[in-house]
Every structure is written in C-alpha cells, then in structure tokens.
Motif scaffolding. Sequence first.
Motif, PDB file in Angstrom:
ATOM      1  N   THR A   2       0.679  -4.855  -8.795  1.00  0.00           N
ATOM      2  CA  THR A   2       1.387  -3.986  -7.847  1.00  0.00           C
ATOM      3  C   THR A   2       1.900  -2.766  -8.579  1.00  0.00           C
TER       4      THR A   2
ATOM      5  N   SER B  25       3.899   0.537  -9.647  1.00  0.00           N
ATOM      6  CA  SER B  25       5.296   0.940  -9.438  1.00  0.00           C
ATOM      7  C   SER B  25       5.368   1.970  -8.327  1.00  0.00           C
ATOM      8  N   ASP B  26       6.533   2.056  -7.707  1.00  0.00           N
ATOM      9  CA  ASP B  26       6.723   3.049  -6.645  1.00  0.00           C
ATOM     10  C   ASP B  26       6.427   4.446  -7.174  1.00  0.00           C
TER      11      ASP B  26
ATOM     12  N   SER C   5       3.871   5.861  -8.274  1.00  0.00           N
ATOM     13  CA  SER C   5       3.094   5.994  -9.517  1.00  0.00           C
ATOM     14  C   SER C   5       1.639   6.358  -9.268  1.00  0.00           C
TER      15      SER C   5
END
Lengths: 70, 347
Positions: B92, B94-95, B97
Amino acid sequence: MTRYKNVNGVRIQFTAEEETIRDAEEAEAVIRIQNKADAQIAADAKKASGKQKLKNLGLDDDEIKELTGA
Amino acid sequence: MAYIGKIPLAGAFRKCDAITTSSTATYNLTVSSVAVSPESANNCIVSLNGVIQAPTSAYTIAGSTIVFNSSLTSADVVDFILILGDVLSIGTPSDDSINSNHYVDGSIDTAHIADDQITLAKMAAGTDGQIITYDASGNPAAVGPGSDGQVLTSTGAGSPPAFEAAPGGGFTHLKTTTISSGTATVDFSHGSGGVVFDSTYNAYLFILSDVHPANDGIPFELTFSTDAGSSYLSSGYAYAHKGRRSGGADMNHNSASDSVIDCTSNNIGNGVVETVSMQLWFHKPSNADGHKLVSMHSAMIDNDGHYVATVSMGSNSSTSAITGVRFKFGTGNIDRGSFTMFGVKNS
C-alpha cells in the motif's frame, strides 16, 4: 405645485419654461373638455329627440334600437 | 484479470516458528505461536536438513499446515520456513506518494473517476463565449462564440447547434415606465434609457395599463416630438373616435386641427377604480413621405362610472421624423399606471 415629467423612466422636475407651457396646455384642455361635454350633450339631446319623433311615428323601442343602435 | 486463489499479503515476509520433527509428514505453521496460512507452496521457502525444498513436489501447503511428501523423523531438521507475501506487489503506497508518472498514459478509465468530481477548473480552457456540445461522432465539441445578438439554434440531428442571427420580425421590449406618484407627463424619446424611436423598427406598440388621473373628468392626450423630446409639437394634430358607452350612447368625436391628440371618446374619472387602459400603434415614425398615423384601442371608465370602448386614430401634419411621444391627461397629473413600449419589426 411643482410638476414632474418622466422621460424614458427617469422622473425629472419641470423647468420654468415647461411649467409655463403646461399651464397653457391645461387652460386649453379645460376648454376642450367643455366643448367635448357640450358636443356630447348636444348629440345625446338630438338622439333623444330623434328617438321621440320615431316613437311618435309609431315605432316601438325595439324597432328604434334596431334602426339606430341605441 | 483478477488474481486466482487467495490474494497474497502484499509485502509480508514472515519466518515461521521452529518445528520439532517427528515421524509425520504434516506440521503446523505458526508465527509467534499464531497459526498462519501461506497462500500456496510457491509462497514458501523451506529448508530441510540444509537443502531448499521444491514447492509442491517436496511439500504442499494445506491451510495452516505444511505437508512433506514423506514422513520425517526426529533426526530431520527443518532449518526454516519463510512465508513470502506478494513479492511483486509494492504494498500500500503512502498517501500522496504516487504521481502521474507512475500511471500508464490514458489508463485512467471512467470507473476510476468518482461522480461529480470534474470541476470547471479541471476542464481544458476554451474561447470566451464558446459552449460545449457533441459532434456527429458523439465527441465533445466547442461551438461559438458567435457574435453579438446571435442566438443558439438547433441545426438538426447529426449536427451540433450553431450561433445564428435571431429570427427576423417580432416584438422587442424597449421600455416600461411605471408611475406611482404624481407625474404630469410620461415621455418616450429616442436615444436614452434603452428607448429607440426611429427607423430601426417598422412600428412601435405602446401598452398603457391602469392609467389613473389625479383630476376628475379628464381626457387622455398624446403629443409628438421631432427633436427627441426637447420640445413637443403644439399644433397640426387630428383625431377621430368611434366610441360606445355602457348605457347605449355612441360617443364619436373628431378634430381636423387641434393642439393634441385626444385618445379617448369620453373623459376619464378619478375614482379609485376609474382608469384608462389602451394599446397604441405608432406606424413608421421616421417616414418623411406622409403624415404620421397612430391607431388606438382603449377601454376606460368615465367620470360618470360608465364603461367606454373607443377605436380611434390620431395624426400630425408634420412630415418630419417623429422621435418622441408624450402621454398626459388634459389637466393635472397621472398618479398611477404603467406604460410599456415595444419595437416591432416586420422581418
């Protein structure tokens, strides 16, 4: 009393010259009103006398109305 | 294509707890004493007696157990069992990214854009005044911007709409003047406040509604201007009425020479309910060949409370272009009423 004119949606106070013109117009209108009333009275009177003469000839009201419209 | 089978845990690499061998082929798999279930034999690296075992042939996975292809003995040593997650997955992110460099060009499909998410600011810029439509292929297309005064019209099926000249002919609202307090005259003169009174239109229509005089028993009058309202003609008017009053009386008046056009066949009362309403057509005010003509229909209540209908005409002997009209009562003010002016084009 101050007069106003409305020109194309805008209310404007009369000038002194316009007041004078309007005074004269109103004086003429008074005469015209009276003449018009007198003419109407005369017309109504003639209509009434004519109607009476027709009645005197033996026509009833319905017959007169058909003939004259009144 | 969707993943077949149990989806691997992305990026999860876990070493199983040590296994004590015995005379069996099946052993429980745990990590920190908690049972774990590898997704398949291929997701495990198993070392037995110092030798890496081949998945599926040397062992299989059944839920949270590993099954060797033959029973072990207590002398055998399972060196380690490493459970692999989805090694091809990045897990997942990172926000914030991932940027557009990581997407394949043109790969974001409709399903990946939520409803109501495309704002005006996100749309490609166009030309001021253009509108968006669809072309014959069903693709978005810009139309316009057209030019001042044009209207958007359909060009039929299979063709985008277009900006075109407005249809010729018809009424154009030019001005409405509403009177609610004492006003001697209501004027419409060419050249200001949106009023056009020249050859632009073939005729002009005035609709006068609920016009109420301050004085009792007053005629309603009309005069013309040849200088856009700077002055008004005071002679040369003519008019003729054919009227009928409730009660049966005919009311016919005329004049071949007057200072105004008398618009109504009787005088109007100033009782609250006594008013005049009328429509007035002014024909070709710029015509220099003949006298200017107006035709009128009016409905009014006179100062005796009679209802009066009048058909009438008015004129002025001037052959100059008329560029203004003035409505007024014979004396006193107009204290209420609305006056609307339309231009009428033949084509």
